[in-house]
Design a protein around this motif. Structure first.
Motif: not given
Length: 222
Positions: A167-189
């Protein structure tokens, strides 16, 4: 526990614990109310979903339970431990681009693209989970996190993990990114293999999971 509360004309008129596999709006509808989500309060373990409600034209249904989904045999279901997962995600748009994450091979939808977000930790609020997960999965810093919708999915069947009653319960939002940068995945694995900003007018170039169009509609972007 997740408690669903319906309020009409300034007072609480309905309240119930969200059952495994149940959708909050469907549960309110079965109890005789049309609903629009207004707030999600509390932390994982003690969450309250608040809805503004009005009486339905048809009145309460006989069965308030949510959908069962595709099933297994009775013998197989006896051995399945039901699992309810509460997760929080965000529609993050900056400079005409949507922030997306690609699901890793260890997930059930490898290669498809999702909104940044993930499971809410015990004692954590969905808003705090959004900020943390976006940072872990994309390295982006977000604020002004606002609730837009709650969606659920109940699935019973076989997957790469074996027999599941999920049973997946997904709480959906909007959010602001004031200073977008090149995305990097920190949670490797983890569950994310890649992250990128994708132009809103080029979303057909990537394969999206089903919840992304739902969130975009709720955010007024589709």
């Amino acid at each position: 526990m997740i408690t669903v509360v319906g309020e009409h004309a300034g007072r609480e008129v309905v309240s119930f614990a969200l059952a495994h596999g149940e959708d909050p709006v469907a549960g309110l509808g079965a109890r005789g109310w049309d609903a629009q989500v207004e707030a999600v309060e509390g932390v994982l373990g003690d969450l309250t979903f608040r809805y503004a409600v009005v009486p339905t034209e048809d009145g309460p249904a006989n069965d308030p339970a949510g959908p069962e989904g595709p099933g297994l045999s009775r013998a197989e279901r006896v051995h399945i431990v039901p699992h309810q997962r509460v997760a929080a995600y965000a529609v993050v748009v900056a400079q005409g681009r949507l922030l997306l994450t690609q699901l890793a091979p260890r997930t059930g939808a490898a290669g498809r693209w999702n909104l940044p977000g993930g499971g809410v930790d015990p004692g954590e609020s969905p808003v705090d989970a959004v900020v943390r997960e976006v940072a872990e999965e994309t390295s982006q810093v977000v604020d002004d996190v606002r609730l837009i919708d709650v969606m659920t999915q109940h699935w019973v069947g076989r997957s790469a993990r074996g027999l599941e009653d999920y049973h997946a319960v997904r709480v959906l939002h909007t959010a602001r990114c004031a200073t977008p940068t090149h995305p990097v995945v920190h949670d490797v694995g983890g569950s994310t293999s890649d992250a990128r900003w994708v132009a809103l007018d080029d979303l057909t170039s990537v394969e999206l999971v089903a919840s992304v169009p739902v969130a975009l509609r709720a955010a007024g972007l589709a």
